[in-house]
Design a protein around this motif. Structure first.
Motif, PDB file in Angstrom:
ATOM      1  N   GLY A  13     -56.743 -32.151 -35.466  1.00 39.27           N
ATOM      2  CA  GLY A  13     -56.087 -32.597 -34.343  1.00 39.27           C
ATOM      3  C   GLY A  13     -57.380 -33.821 -33.754  1.00 39.27           C
ATOM      4  O   GLY A  13     -56.952 -34.535 -33.144  1.00 39.27           O
ATOM      5  N   GLY A  14     -58.543 -33.378 -33.723  1.00 36.15           N
ATOM      6  CA  GLY A  14     -59.587 -34.252 -32.930  1.00 36.15           C
ATOM      7  C   GLY A  14     -59.807 -35.724 -33.708  1.00 36.15           C
ATOM      8  O   GLY A  14     -59.586 -35.968 -34.815  1.00 36.15           O
ATOM      9  N   VAL A  15     -60.025 -36.777 -32.669  1.00 37.08           N
ATOM     10  CA  VAL A  15     -60.289 -37.880 -33.227  1.00 37.08           C
ATOM     11  C   VAL A  15     -61.272 -38.599 -32.852  1.00 37.08           C
ATOM     12  O   VAL A  15     -61.496 -39.798 -32.995  1.00 37.08           O
ATOM     13  CB  VAL A  15     -58.947 -38.868 -32.433  1.00 37.08           C
ATOM     14  CG1 VAL A  15     -57.874 -38.515 -33.363  1.00 37.08           C
ATOM     15  CG2 VAL A  15     -58.727 -38.879 -31.362  1.00 37.08           C
ATOM     16  N   GLY A  16     -62.079 -37.968 -32.010  1.00 35.31           N
ATOM     17  CA  GLY A  16     -63.650 -38.613 -31.533  1.00 35.31           C
ATOM     18  C   GLY A  16     -64.405 -37.692 -30.697  1.00 35.31           C
ATOM     19  O   GLY A  16     -63.961 -36.593 -30.281  1.00 35.31           O
ATOM     20  N   GLN A  17     -65.649 -37.836 -30.954  1.00 38.03           N
ATOM     21  CA  GLN A  17     -66.802 -36.924 -30.078  1.00 38.03           C
ATOM     22  C   GLN A  17     -66.658 -37.209 -28.642  1.00 38.03           C
ATOM     23  O   GLN A  17     -66.371 -38.621 -28.323  1.00 38.03           O
ATOM     24  CB  GLN A  17     -68.005 -37.069 -30.715  1.00 38.03           C
ATOM     25  CG  GLN A  17     -68.070 -36.574 -32.048  1.00 38.03           C
ATOM     26  CD  GLN A  17     -69.392 -36.488 -32.768  1.00 38.03           C
ATOM     27  OE1 GLN A  17     -70.269 -37.172 -32.106  1.00 38.03           O
ATOM     28  NE2 GLN A  17     -69.621 -35.715 -33.717  1.00 38.03           N
ATOM     29  N   CYS A  18     -67.017 -36.396 -27.683  1.00 39.31           N
ATOM     30  CA  CYS A  18     -67.107 -36.844 -26.389  1.00 39.31           C
ATOM     31  C   CYS A  18     -67.788 -35.735 -25.710  1.00 39.31           C
ATOM     32  O   CYS A  18     -68.495 -34.904 -26.228  1.00 39.31           O
ATOM     33  CB  CYS A  18     -65.650 -36.694 -25.680  1.00 39.31           C
ATOM     34  SG  CYS A  18     -64.810 -35.112 -26.112  1.00 39.31           S
ATOM     35  N   ALA A  19     -68.198 -36.210 -24.249  1.00 42.95           N
ATOM     36  CA  ALA A  19     -68.918 -35.129 -23.496  1.00 42.95           C
ATOM     37  C   ALA A  19     -68.046 -34.662 -22.212  1.00 42.95           C
ATOM     38  O   ALA A  19     -68.188 -33.414 -22.094  1.00 42.95           O
ATOM     39  CB  ALA A  19     -70.065 -35.838 -22.906  1.00 42.95           C
ATOM     40  N   THR A  20     -67.027 -35.492 -21.776  1.00 41.98           N
ATOM     41  CA  THR A  20     -66.237 -35.046 -20.717  1.00 41.98           C
ATOM     42  C   THR A  20     -64.894 -35.804 -21.090  1.00 41.98           C
ATOM     43  O   THR A  20     -64.670 -36.565 -21.933  1.00 41.98           O
ATOM     44  CB  THR A  20     -66.556 -35.641 -19.530  1.00 41.98           C
ATOM     45  OG1 THR A  20     -66.833 -36.952 -19.343  1.00 41.98           O
ATOM     46  CG2 THR A  20     -67.972 -34.891 -18.891  1.00 41.98           C
ATOM     47  N   ASP A  21     -63.889 -35.422 -20.450  1.00 43.64           N
ATOM     48  CA  ASP A  21     -62.689 -35.852 -20.526  1.00 43.64           C
ATOM     49  C   ASP A  21     -62.331 -37.259 -20.568  1.00 43.64           C
ATOM     50  O   ASP A  21     -61.733 -37.945 -21.382  1.00 43.64           O
ATOM     51  CB  ASP A  21     -61.635 -35.114 -19.806  1.00 43.64           C
ATOM     52  CG  ASP A  21     -61.220 -33.598 -20.069  1.00 43.64           C
ATOM     53  OD1 ASP A  21     -61.593 -33.553 -21.030  1.00 43.64           O
ATOM     54  OD2 ASP A  21     -60.480 -33.130 -19.191  1.00 43.64           O
ATOM     55  N   PRO A  22     -63.099 -37.889 -19.557  1.00 37.36           N
ATOM     56  CA  PRO A  22     -63.051 -39.325 -19.439  1.00 37.36           C
ATOM     57  C   PRO A  22     -63.472 -39.962 -20.938  1.00 37.36           C
ATOM     58  O   PRO A  22     -63.108 -41.546 -20.998  1.00 37.36           O
ATOM     59  CB  PRO A  22     -63.919 -39.873 -18.311  1.00 37.36           C
ATOM     60  CG  PRO A  22     -63.768 -38.700 -17.300  1.00 37.36           C
ATOM     61  CD  PRO A  22     -63.851 -37.252 -18.225  1.00 37.36           C
ATOM     62  N   ASP A  23     -64.255 -39.571 -21.651  1.00 35.08           N
ATOM     63  CA  ASP A  23     -64.889 -40.261 -22.713  1.00 35.08           C
ATOM     64  C   ASP A  23     -63.649 -40.363 -23.710  1.00 35.08           C
ATOM     65  O   ASP A  23     -63.817 -41.040 -24.633  1.00 35.08           O
ATOM     66  CB  ASP A  23     -65.834 -39.307 -23.397  1.00 35.08           C
ATOM     67  CG  ASP A  23     -67.072 -39.438 -22.702  1.00 35.08           C
ATOM     68  OD1 ASP A  23     -67.238 -40.193 -21.723  1.00 35.08           O
ATOM     69  OD2 ASP A  23     -68.003 -38.284 -22.579  1.00 35.08           O
ATOM     70  N   PHE A  51     -58.207 -35.047 -24.073  1.00 38.57           N
ATOM     71  CA  PHE A  51     -59.163 -33.981 -23.446  1.00 38.57           C
ATOM     72  C   PHE A  51     -60.099 -33.667 -24.269  1.00 38.57           C
ATOM     73  O   PHE A  51     -60.167 -33.722 -25.659  1.00 38.57           O
ATOM     74  CB  PHE A  51     -58.262 -32.697 -23.097  1.00 38.57           C
ATOM     75  CG  PHE A  51     -57.082 -33.064 -22.343  1.00 38.57           C
ATOM     76  CD1 PHE A  51     -57.129 -32.812 -20.997  1.00 38.57           C
ATOM     77  CD2 PHE A  51     -55.865 -33.140 -23.015  1.00 38.57           C
ATOM     78  CE1 PHE A  51     -56.088 -33.288 -20.103  1.00 38.57           C
ATOM     79  CE2 PHE A  51     -54.637 -33.504 -22.060  1.00 38.57           C
ATOM     80  CZ  PHE A  51     -54.688 -33.219 -20.629  1.00 38.57           C
ATOM     81  N   CYS A  52     -61.299 -33.383 -23.679  1.00 43.72           N
ATOM     82  CA  CYS A  52     -62.729 -33.178 -24.519  1.00 43.72           C
ATOM     83  C   CYS A  52     -62.719 -31.745 -24.718  1.00 43.72           C
ATOM     84  O   CYS A  52     -62.672 -30.839 -23.703  1.00 43.72           O
ATOM     85  CB  CYS A  52     -63.821 -33.587 -23.619  1.00 43.72           C
ATOM     86  SG  CYS A  52     -65.438 -33.517 -24.760  1.00 43.72           S
ATOM     87  N   ASP A  53     -62.816 -31.236 -25.923  1.00 40.62           N
ATOM     88  CA  ASP A  53     -62.898 -29.668 -26.103  1.00 40.62           C
ATOM     89  C   ASP A  53     -64.004 -29.679 -27.343  1.00 40.62           C
ATOM     90  O   ASP A  53     -63.912 -29.944 -28.466  1.00 40.62           O
ATOM     91  CB  ASP A  53     -61.635 -29.256 -26.747  1.00 40.62           C
ATOM     92  CG  ASP A  53     -61.864 -27.660 -27.086  1.00 40.62           C
ATOM     93  OD1 ASP A  53     -62.557 -26.992 -26.260  1.00 40.62           O
ATOM     94  OD2 ASP A  53     -60.978 -27.229 -27.689  1.00 40.62           O
ATOM     95  N   GLN A  54     -65.175 -29.057 -26.776  1.00 40.23           N
ATOM     96  CA  GLN A  54     -66.286 -28.818 -27.742  1.00 40.23           C
ATOM     97  C   GLN A  54     -66.722 -30.132 -28.387  1.00 40.23           C
ATOM     98  O   GLN A  54     -67.216 -30.058 -29.749  1.00 40.23           O
ATOM     99  CB  GLN A  54     -66.006 -27.882 -28.726  1.00 40.23           C
ATOM    100  CG  GLN A  54     -65.571 -26.281 -27.966  1.00 40.23           C
ATOM    101  CD  GLN A  54     -65.563 -24.979 -28.829  1.00 40.23           C
ATOM    102  OE1 GLN A  54     -65.949 -25.192 -30.086  1.00 40.23           O
ATOM    103  NE2 GLN A  54     -64.548 -24.672 -28.639  1.00 40.23           N
ATOM    104  N   GLY A  55     -67.010 -31.159 -27.647  1.00 41.05           N
ATOM    105  CA  GLY A  55     -67.314 -32.609 -28.391  1.00 41.05           C
ATOM    106  C   GLY A  55     -66.218 -33.498 -29.103  1.00 41.05           C
ATOM    107  O   GLY A  55     -66.542 -34.355 -29.633  1.00 41.05           O
ATOM    108  N   PHE A  56     -65.055 -32.772 -28.946  1.00 38.47           N
ATOM    109  CA  PHE A  56     -63.988 -33.626 -29.754  1.00 38.47           C
ATOM    110  C   PHE A  56     -62.888 -33.891 -29.008  1.00 38.47           C
ATOM    111  O   PHE A  56     -62.354 -33.093 -28.085  1.00 38.47           O
ATOM    112  CB  PHE A  56     -63.603 -32.857 -30.984  1.00 38.47           C
ATOM    113  CG  PHE A  56     -64.800 -32.663 -32.159  1.00 38.47           C
ATOM    114  CD1 PHE A  56     -64.801 -33.678 -32.900  1.00 38.47           C
ATOM    115  CD2 PHE A  56     -65.543 -31.611 -32.097  1.00 38.47           C
ATOM    116  CE1 PHE A  56     -65.916 -33.620 -33.863  1.00 38.47           C
ATOM    117  CE2 PHE A  56     -66.494 -31.627 -32.869  1.00 38.47           C
ATOM    118  CZ  PHE A  56     -66.805 -32.768 -33.956  1.00 38.47           C
TER     119      PHE A  56
END
Length: 280
Positions: free
Chosen positions: A85-95, A104-109
């Motif tokens: 399911g993941g499509v990109g890395q992130c730190a927070t949901d706005p990323d 939604f950001c979940d463990q960097g994705f």
């Protein structure tokens, strides 16, 4: 040679390296894992950890690294396939604002939903349940979410007609085509139990009289052929071609039958439209 920039912060020291052709291991004894697709991971040997290095493939510009050093987010990376399911890395949901339904950001994705929260699946009325194992929104996670005429839930999270033969109870469609998740008459000749229709037409998955000429040779002296509509044909009036046929011994209108205008049924019986003698 690669230019090395060393930055000191308190007692922590780490390196920022430019993008390389493949992820590179850490500088500890065990080092970080090289991964050209999703960026390297931090080493676990000394205090400085491994160097987070991204590859030029889907892993993006730099890997996520490991705390406390971190790393730059990947622009096109994704959650490993084991999580789905993941499509990109992130730190927070706005990323995750640029990743469509993966908000939604979940463990960097970036994922469609996390922690099994189906309230986050409000963007598609047909996929309104959170698959907690894959962090994606689906139509179902089990048969309790499905109703007739699609009572089963397949591995992709969609309500379908069947996933096995148990859902196929309406004659003659009692076999499940597990590739297309639909009930059919047959998947092979073992499913065709009527001796008059012993062959499985694999194009339409229906039981038919024949699929090849030899299916219409009911006995040594018979020499019928399989017509385009998967029916055994014969030369009208040539009863020899119907010898041993389960449809009858007479060739009437190019098909073997029990009865017809020239071949009446025994007393007390009548000839039905299929050329079979039945009781009044």
């Amino acid at each position: 040679m690669l230019a090395l920039l060393t930055v000191r912060c308190g007692s922590k020291t780490f390196d920022l390296l430019p993008e390389s052709d493949a992820g590179r291991g850490g500088n500890s004894d065990t080092g970080g894992k090289a991964n050209s697709n999703k960026g390297g991971t931090s080493g676990v040997g000394d205090n400085s950890g491994g160097r987070a290095m991204g590859g030029k493939a889907a892993g993006g510009f730099a890997g996520a690294g490991a705390p406390p050093l971190g790393g730059f987010p990947s622009l096109t990376g994704g959650r490993p396939s084991s999580n789905g399911g993941g499509v990109g890395q992130c730190a927070t949901d706005p990323d995750c604002a640029l990743f469509g339904s993966a908000r939604f950001c979940d463990q960097g994705f970036c994922v469609e939903c996390k922690n099994g929260d189906s309230n986050q699946c409000n963007f598609d009325r047909l996929r309104n349940i959170c698959n907690v194992k894959k962090d994606i929104c689906v139509e179902c996670t089990g048969p309790q979410h499905c109703d007739d005429p699609y009572p089963a839930c397949n591995s992709q999270g969609s309500c379908v007609e069947c996933v096995d033969d148990f859902q196929c109870t309406k004659e003659p469609r009692t076999t499940c085509d597990t590739q297309h998740f639909r009930c059919v008459e047959c998947m092979d000749e073992n499913d065709c139990r009527d001796p008059k229709f012993p062959r499985c037409d694999m194009q339409f998955h229906t039981c038919v009289e024949c699929t090849k000429p030899s299916d219409c040779q009911f006995a040594a002296q018979s020499s019928g052929w399989c017509a385009g509509n998967k029916v055994c044909a014969c030369d009208t009036g040539n009863d020899a071609q119907c010898a041993g046929s389960p449809f009858g011994p007479h060739c009437i209108a190019m098909h073997c039958a029990e009865c017809g205008s020239q071949y009446p049924c025994p007393d007390g019986q009548m000839c039905d439209p299929t050329g079979k003698c039945v009781m009044h």
